[in-house]
Design a protein around this motif. Structure first.
Motif, PDB file in Angstrom:
ATOM      1  N   CYS A 149     -36.491  64.997  20.332  1.00 40.87           N
ATOM      2  CA  CYS A 149     -36.060  65.006  18.933  1.00 40.87           C
ATOM      3  C   CYS A 149     -35.603  66.421  18.594  1.00 40.87           C
ATOM      4  N   VAL A 150     -34.300  66.565  18.395  1.00 37.50           N
ATOM      5  CA  VAL A 150     -33.716  67.897  18.209  1.00 37.50           C
ATOM      6  C   VAL A 150     -33.217  68.038  16.775  1.00 37.50           C
ATOM      7  N   SER A 151     -33.369  69.217  16.223  1.00 33.71           N
ATOM      8  CA  SER A 151     -33.058  69.417  14.799  1.00 33.71           C
ATOM      9  C   SER A 151     -31.654  69.937  14.598  1.00 33.71           C
ATOM     10  N   GLY A 152     -31.189  69.811  13.348  1.00 31.82           N
ATOM     11  CA  GLY A 152     -29.947  70.451  12.955  1.00 31.82           C
ATOM     12  C   GLY A 152     -30.181  71.935  12.746  1.00 31.82           C
ATOM     13  N   GLY A 153     -29.075  72.639  12.499  1.00 28.43           N
ATOM     14  CA  GLY A 153     -29.195  74.078  12.287  1.00 28.43           C
ATOM     15  C   GLY A 153     -28.018  74.859  12.821  1.00 28.43           C
ATOM     16  N   GLY A 154     -26.846  74.241  12.891  1.00 29.70           N
ATOM     17  CA  GLY A 154     -25.659  74.964  13.328  1.00 29.70           C
ATOM     18  C   GLY A 154     -25.717  75.348  14.788  1.00 29.70           C
ATOM     19  N   MET A 155     -24.957  76.383  15.145  1.00 31.91           N
ATOM     20  CA  MET A 155     -24.875  76.799  16.546  1.00 31.91           C
ATOM     21  C   MET A 155     -26.183  77.397  17.046  1.00 31.91           C
ATOM     22  N   ARG A 156     -26.995  77.911  16.140  1.00 29.19           N
ATOM     23  CA  ARG A 156     -28.277  78.437  16.602  1.00 29.19           C
ATOM     24  C   ARG A 156     -29.128  77.307  17.160  1.00 29.19           C
ATOM     25  N   SER A 157     -29.033  76.122  16.552  1.00 28.94           N
ATOM     26  CA  SER A 157     -29.778  74.976  17.058  1.00 28.94           C
ATOM     27  C   SER A 157     -29.196  74.492  18.372  1.00 28.94           C
ATOM     28  N   SER A 158     -27.860  74.520  18.511  1.00 30.43           N
ATOM     29  CA  SER A 158     -27.223  74.122  19.774  1.00 30.43           C
ATOM     30  C   SER A 158     -27.689  75.008  20.912  1.00 30.43           C
ATOM     31  N   LEU A 159     -27.664  76.316  20.679  1.00 29.29           N
ATOM     32  CA  LEU A 159     -28.039  77.268  21.719  1.00 29.29           C
ATOM     33  C   LEU A 159     -29.526  77.174  22.038  1.00 29.29           C
ATOM     34  N   TRP A 160     -30.359  77.081  20.995  1.00 28.53           N
ATOM     35  CA  TRP A 160     -31.805  76.989  21.202  1.00 28.53           C
ATOM     36  C   TRP A 160     -32.162  75.681  21.916  1.00 28.53           C
ATOM     37  N   THR A 161     -31.492  74.603  21.584  1.00 31.69           N
ATOM     38  CA  THR A 161     -31.807  73.300  22.175  1.00 31.69           C
ATOM     39  C   THR A 161     -31.468  73.262  23.655  1.00 31.69           C
ATOM     40  N   ILE A 162     -30.254  73.667  24.023  1.00 33.74           N
ATOM     41  CA  ILE A 162     -29.883  73.569  25.429  1.00 33.74           C
ATOM     42  C   ILE A 162     -30.708  74.526  26.276  1.00 33.74           C
ATOM     43  N   GLN A 163     -31.024  75.718  25.729  1.00 37.47           N
ATOM     44  CA  GLN A 163     -31.863  76.639  26.498  1.00 37.47           C
ATOM     45  C   GLN A 163     -33.265  76.075  26.685  1.00 37.47           C
ATOM     46  N   THR A 164     -33.847  75.547  25.609  1.00 35.44           N
ATOM     47  CA  THR A 164     -35.212  75.027  25.676  1.00 35.44           C
ATOM     48  C   THR A 164     -35.310  73.846  26.636  1.00 35.44           C
ATOM     49  N   LEU A 165     -34.381  72.910  26.529  1.00 30.88           N
ATOM     50  CA  LEU A 165     -34.434  71.733  27.396  1.00 30.88           C
ATOM     51  C   LEU A 165     -34.154  72.102  28.848  1.00 30.88           C
ATOM     52  N   GLN A 166     -33.228  73.003  29.062  1.00 27.42           N
ATOM     53  CA  GLN A 166     -32.910  73.407  30.431  1.00 27.42           C
ATOM     54  C   GLN A 166     -34.102  74.084  31.094  1.00 27.42           C
ATOM     55  N   ARG A 167     -34.708  75.020  30.391  1.00 30.32           N
ATOM     56  CA  ARG A 167     -35.820  75.758  30.988  1.00 30.32           C
ATOM     57  C   ARG A 167     -37.078  74.908  31.069  1.00 30.32           C
ATOM     58  N   ALA A 168     -37.262  73.987  30.127  1.00 30.10           N
ATOM     59  CA  ALA A 168     -38.417  73.088  30.205  1.00 30.10           C
ATOM     60  C   ALA A 168     -38.273  72.114  31.370  1.00 30.10           C
ATOM     61  N   ASP A 169     -37.057  71.623  31.597  1.00 31.05           N
ATOM     62  CA  ASP A 169     -36.848  70.718  32.733  1.00 31.05           C
ATOM     63  C   ASP A 169     -37.058  71.450  34.048  1.00 31.05           C
TER      64      ASP A 169
END
Length: 757
Positions: A386-406
């Protein structure tokens, strides 16, 4: 209004110098124009638009995706045009008050020089703010800052010199009109400027113009006394002003035509000038338009401006000269509009339809289970992202978090994820990572753990959008393109999708149906994007699978209440409009249609409805996930080791309480509207309650919620909710993953996924 007498001696004080008198005149008569300068200054310093990061684009403009000498040069040139339009507009409105100008050589040049107090103050503010921002936020070296500022000043100077040269060569002074017999004054004459009363002959003879001026500034920056104009014919002076006015209008029309031509080439990268430049050009248009209305209608100007706005709104509301953004790939034929009514929506979630969609999803879950059991886990945890809105900061934070968590879980995260849901920026990052995951499985030379793909999500999206707004969307869009079997007009929605796909290396150039098979085979997680329907507050559920079971809350076991559908299955609603052909980037854009920045999407229904940002209903994706879990709770209890909901968000969970200070009576009237700013907080409260009830449904210790929250290392470095990020913001987002609480939650996730029953 100051009137003097011929015998009076006027002290040539600073107050009666031409620059100061012009400043006083603007403050008294042209507050709207002054307000535009103030608004630009607030944008530039972050006093306005900081939430969306607008000031980044003014202080560090990008061209061809880079901040360099040429991006500053183009922005400086646009700023120079704005300075010239300011002088042209105020010349139209003010020159008649100073008849002595007509006797000077190059009258407009001298007017512009004396009218430069406000532009000069703005320029100094810009240079200082940009230099500081580049050094502090963009981490730019001193010499590079100097080069950038030099580019801005060179562009500004080039534009001013070019336009000033044209006006200098074409604007005539009184000497060009002098012929024998024209030197004598003519009683009762007037200077003919539309809408304005000009000085009488007696006033001119007396040296008493409407605004007293004793001295003016020359090109050599020397003050020179104003000479008498009593011996010139008022009609002759009027001819000088009228000819100068014509040249001013020509320059303003050229500026508008340049914008329209650029809009025709919006697909070409060379034509996408920096956002800072487009802001200055838009301001020039506003300045020229308002000035022209006031010039022609004088005291009626404000009323005429309001009437004009009402007329434009009414005309475009009838469909003339107005284009509504569309969902690319759908059929908008008049005879094939989808019926949108309570009865039609109820039919979409008929029990037979819901049963069929549930059966299809259960097959996906079974394949998901078989895939994870083959990896040696008998009862794997079912993961929801479940990923939140928040502009490009959310895009960058989401892909980094999911990539490193995986990566930290040895690939278990993406393998065990069954559904991805969320809003705006977060969905962009998750969708890109999911596409990389799919391509990796298909044997493409990509690695879902390659950090190079994280940088793609930090690339700019705001420049092309703002460029399209000013050069294209303010006019009627003319250029067209084809998507699927249909033709659409190019607007800022189109340009955002194009830029997003370019940033993601062309990997998101797909149709909705292209993901049906990979999802059905459980090779990738399902994804449901859920834009908000502006007309009735329902959610539009976009998925390549049938998801009618998500359209309404679970039924009361006693059937005492028939729940109303609060969602709409996109594929079933638009089955006849080729829903499967929807461009996937359009689905993503509809989910992140930030108000004012991106247009709402008009859908082919009868009556018509519009889709906007998903954050209005569910900024965190929890609603979709919990309804899915409720629907398949029996299967989950029987086949899995429980549910793990991973929240990736850019909003604090616990926020400080704002103090209710004493307010003025006007401020107090608008207090209720501040509740809109608490929309996401209210969603948090409701979703906490939903998750608590969900825990009771699944049973003890079978639900785990793990949150990865972006928190800036320093509050002053917090990234804005924008479609553009500065280098400092990108660094802060990436380094925030090393915070102790994030690392602790990563360990919790590892234990949760590696533990098998």
């Amino acid at each position: 209004m100051v009137y003097g007498f011929p015998t009076m001696k006027r002290p040539r004080s600073l107050y009666y110098s031409f620059p100061i008198r012009l400043l006083v005149l603007h403050l008294r008569n042209h507050l709207v124009l002054i307000g535009l300068w103030i608004f630009l200054a607030l944008l530039m310093t972050g006093g306005a638009g900081r939430f969306f990061g607008i000031y980044y684009l003014l202080l560090t403009p990008e061209y061809h995706g880079e901040v360099n000498f040429w991006s500053f040069f183009l922005t400086g040139a646009a700023c120079g045009a704005f300075f010239l339009i300011w002088n042209l507009t105020t010349y139209l409105l003010s020159a008649h008050r100073f008849p002595f100008l007509a006797t000077l050589k190059a009258p407009f040049t001298k007017f512009g020089l004396n009218n430069s107090l406000i532009p000069a103050a703005f320029l100094v503010t810009y240079v200082l703010a940009s230099a500081r921002f580049q050094a502090h936020d963009e981490l730019t070296g001193a010499w590079t800052v100097v080069r950038h500022i030099s580019g801005f000043l060179l562009g500004l100077g080039t534009m001013i010199i070019a336009l000033a040269a044209y006006l200098h060569l074409t604007n005539k002074d009184i000497g060009a009109f002098l012929r024998p017999g024209q030197m004598g004054p003519q009683p009762g004459g007037r200077l003919l400027a539309p809408g304005y009363r000009m000085p009488t002959l007696w006033e001119i003879r007396a040296g008493a113009t409407r605004w007293r001026v004793d001295t003016y500034l020359t090109e050599r920056l020397h003050f020179r006394p104003v000479r008498s104009i009593a011996h010139y014919s008022p009609e002759l002076l009027g001819r000088v002003f009228r000819q100068n006015h014509l040249n001013a209008v020509v320059v303003q029309l050229i500026a508008i035509l340049v914008l329209m031509v650029l809009g025709l080439f919006m697909d070409q990268e060379w034509a996408r000038i920096p956002t800072g430049a487009t802001i200055f050009l838009l301001s020039s248009m506003v300045l020229a338009l308002f000035g022209a209305i006031v010039f022609w209608f004088r005291h009626w100007g404000t009323l005429i401006f309001i009437i004009l706005l009402v007329a434009v709104n009414y005309t475009t509301g009838l469909g003339f000269f107005h284009y509504r953004n569309r969902a690319y790939g759908l059929d908008y034929g008049e005879q094939r509009r989808a019926a949108y009514s309570n009865m039609a929506l109820s039919a979409l979630c008929h029990p037979d339809t819901v049963a069929a969609d549930k059966a299809n999803t259960l097959r996906i879950l079974e394949k998901w289970l078989a895939k994870n059991r083959s990896a040696g886990i008998a009862r794997p945890k079912l993961v929801f992202l479940c990923v939140s809105g928040g502009g490009m900061r959310s895009s960058l934070w989401t892909i980094q978090t999911l990539q490193r968590a995986d990566e930290a879980t040895g690939g278990r995260l993406l393998r065990q994820t069954v559904l991805i849901s969320g809003a705006s920026g977060g969905i962009l990052g998750a969708a890109y990572l999911r596409e990389l995951y799919l391509r990796q499985q298909q044997g493409a030379p990509v690695s879902v753990h390659d950090p190079a793909y994280i940088a793609d999500m930090g690339l700019d999206l705001l420049n092309p959008v703002s460029f399209a707004i000013i050069s294209n969307d303010l006019f009627f869009p003319v250029s067209t393109f084809r998507s699927g079997d249909y033709t659409y007009r190019k607007d800022r929605g189109y340009l955002l999708e194009r830029q997003l796909n370019e940033n993601c290396r062309g990997m998101l150039d797909k149709r909705l149906a292209d993901y049906r098979s990979p999802e059905a085979e459980a090779r990738i997680p399902m994804m449901v994007v859920s834009p908000f329907l502006l007309n009735d507050a329902r959610r539009l559920l976009i998925s390549p699978q049938g998801v009618s079971y998500l359209m309404q809350p679970p039924e009361d076991p006693l059937h005492s209440m028939a729940p109303e559908a609060d969602g709409v299955d996109f594929r079933r609603l638009f089955a006849r409009q080729q829903a499967d052909s929807l461009a996937f980037t359009t689905a993503l854009r509809m989910n992140c249609s930030y108000p004012l920045i991106l247009p709402p999407t008009w859908l082919p229904t009868e009556p018509s409805v519009e889709a906007m940002d998903a954050g209005f209903r569910d900024n965190y994706g929890i609603m979709t996930a919990t309804r899915f879990i409720h629907t398949f709770q029996d299967w989950i209890r029987e086949n899995t080791g429980g549910v793990v909901i991973i929240q990736v968000r850019c909003w604090e969970k616990v926020r400080p309480i704002k103090e209710g200070n004493y307010k003025g009576i006007i401020e107090n009237l608008f207090s209720p509207f501040s509740a809109a700013a608490s929309l996401t907080v209210m969603q948090d409260f409701d979703q906490d309650n939903t998750l608590a009830l969900l825990g009771d449904v699944l049973g003890e210790n079978r639900l785990q919620v793990i949150s990865f929250i972006y928190r800036p290392l320093k509050k002053e470095n917090e990234a804005s909710m924008s479609l553009h990020l500065s280098k400092r913001e990108k660094v802060d987002i990436l380094e925030s993953f090393n915070r102790p609480e994030v690392r602790a939650n990563l360990l919790i996730l590892q234990k949760a996924l590696m533990h098998a029953e």
